[in-house]
Write a protein that holds these residues in place. Sequence first.
Motif, short mmCIF file in Angstrom:
data_model
loop_
_atom_site.label_atom_id
_atom_site.label_comp_id
_atom_site.label_asym_id
_atom_site.label_seq_id
_atom_site.Cartn_x
_atom_site.Cartn_y
_atom_site.Cartn_z
N SER A 111 -3.95 -20.29 1.13
CA SER A 111 -3.85 -20.05 -0.26
C SER A 111 -3.82 -18.68 -0.41
N TYR A 112 -4.03 -17.53 0.64
CA TYR A 112 -4.08 -16.18 0.63
C TYR A 112 -2.49 -15.77 0.00
N ASP A 113 -2.55 -14.97 -0.81
CA ASP A 113 -1.43 -14.59 -1.55
C ASP A 113 -1.13 -13.09 -1.35
N ALA A 114 -0.68 -12.75 -0.09
CA ALA A 114 -0.38 -11.48 0.31
C ALA A 114 0.54 -10.61 -0.71
N LEU A 115 1.40 -11.39 -1.63
CA LEU A 115 2.02 -10.69 -2.66
C LEU A 115 1.39 -10.20 -3.66
N SER A 116 0.23 -10.64 -4.08
CA SER A 116 -0.71 -10.22 -5.09
C SER A 116 -1.74 -9.09 -4.53
N VAL A 117 -1.81 -8.75 -3.44
CA VAL A 117 -2.86 -8.14 -2.96
C VAL A 117 -2.56 -6.55 -3.38
N ARG A 118 -3.68 -5.84 -3.94
CA ARG A 118 -3.33 -4.48 -4.16
C ARG A 118 -4.53 -3.61 -3.67
N PRO A 119 -4.09 -2.22 -3.24
CA PRO A 119 -5.15 -1.44 -2.72
C PRO A 119 -5.98 -0.72 -3.98
N PRO A 152 0.77 9.01 2.48
CA PRO A 152 0.84 7.92 3.30
C PRO A 152 -0.26 7.70 4.21
N ALA A 153 -1.00 8.67 4.54
CA ALA A 153 -2.34 8.60 5.60
C ALA A 153 -3.20 7.65 4.83
N GLN A 154 -3.36 7.76 3.31
CA GLN A 154 -4.54 7.21 2.50
C GLN A 154 -3.97 5.75 2.48
N CYS A 199 0.83 -1.19 0.11
CA CYS A 199 0.02 -0.17 0.12
C CYS A 199 0.76 1.13 -0.14
N LEU A 200 1.85 1.30 0.70
CA LEU A 200 3.08 2.47 0.96
C LEU A 200 3.33 2.63 -0.61
#
Length: 397
Positions: free
Chosen positions: A389-397, A325-327, A317-318
């Motif tokens: 199977s949660y893929d944190a690497l592909s999570v996008r805001p 940054p707050a968003q 997210c950052l």
Amino acid sequence: MKAVIAGAGIGGLTAALCLNRIGIEVEVLERSDQTGDVGAGIQLSPNGTRILHHLGLEQALSEVAFLPQGVELRLGKSGWTVSHIPLGETVRTRYGFPYYHIHRGDLHGVLSDAVKKACGDVVHTSSGVVGLMRHDDGVTVELADGTQTEGDILVGCDGIHSAVRASLQGEIKPRFTGMVAWRGLVPTNDLPENLMKPVVTSWMGAGRHVVTYYVRRGELVNFVGVVERSDWTKEGWNEPGNKEDLLRDFAGWHPSLQTLMEAVENPFIWALFDREPLAKWSDGRATLLGDACHPMLPFMAQGGVMAIEDAYVLSTCLEAQKEDPAQALASYENLRLSRTAGVQKGAWRNGRLFHLSNPIARLTAYGPIALASRLVPGKTSAPQDWLYSYDALSVRP
Ligand SMILES: Cc1cc2nc3c(=O)[nH]c(=O)nc-3n(C[C@H](O)[C@H](O)[C@H](O)COP(=O)(O)OP(=O)(O)OC[C@H]3O[C@@H](n4cnc5c(N)ncnc54)[C@H](O)[C@@H]3O)c2cc1C
């Protein structure tokens, strides 16, 4: 951009690595006078190892971890196996990443070494955070020794009693769950050969359960015994317990467990606390991560892994919203809140399942699990898919 990270536990160190990965300078403030962790085990499921491998830690982890072959539910007294779910190569094939059992000290060592190598001497011990002041363009962090430090953002990874959380939201004490946990480590060589199978086992009984597994390449057996008891509310990993009390709590349980507990030189005991899921983690340029915002009962073996997932998603997210940054912190919270709340609740459910005492309730709950494990053994992994199977690497805001 500079991030101040409060706490050098699993969450804080992983956050340091993830933020450094995207070019953010980090300063890690740790209250205790040393980093490192207590002598106990931790399980790392593929949703966490996926991230740790991505951070370049595969080799270091594989040198200290144990690869369990399965996860079993057994009845604590008779030892009857209710279910067996394969791990080992099966889990690697299904999710792409391994399931590790690891000594906490070893995990801290791997993370600390990696932080030092990637970021330099950024972890400051004896640096407890006591307060903070938020500004439009950053955060001033106050330390117990009266000094201050500045960051563009602050990430509170300071555990269940988080001072950052208290500063952001006011003091709300965690609740005692009515359960205490025993823990101990026994050198495998001190035990009869093959006393414990190379699997993680949850031994279930009325109002209590025991979890056993190997750590440190199989050189140590870790056990945690949880008992519903309200006569001990002291928290802290290093409270010595009395072995006679431990044996009394599990009197009449399976002979393998009796042998294991007899062999524990110094059992420790601590009270289990948790919190209801919080509605909010972030405020302006400060946020929370790991046990600071979602402490959970250890009955899904996910508290540390959730902190690792948090750390990676926070960095994504950052990276995506570096102009605001707050968003970015608000996006991180949105992406993580419902998953971690679901795991918090799931851990409570597992506790109820493990501790059933009514014979009819036990038959109703364990019967279908036992049948499924025997009739469709290939399908027993499916209920874990949403978690592993949660893929944190592909999570996008
Ligand atoms: C019996 C048991 C078994 C468990 N098994 C598993 C498992 O198998 N798998 C799993 O994933 N999880 C497991 N967990 C959960 C896991 O241990 C926690 O979720 C995890 O340690 C949380 O990491 P954290 O970094 O958020 O917090 P912590 O590990 O609590 O780290 C917080 C750090 O912040 C420091 N600190 C505190 N206050 C301040 C301050 N004011 N200023 C600066 N520093 C501060 C502390 O000294 C500490 O170093 C288990 C927990 C228990 C109790």
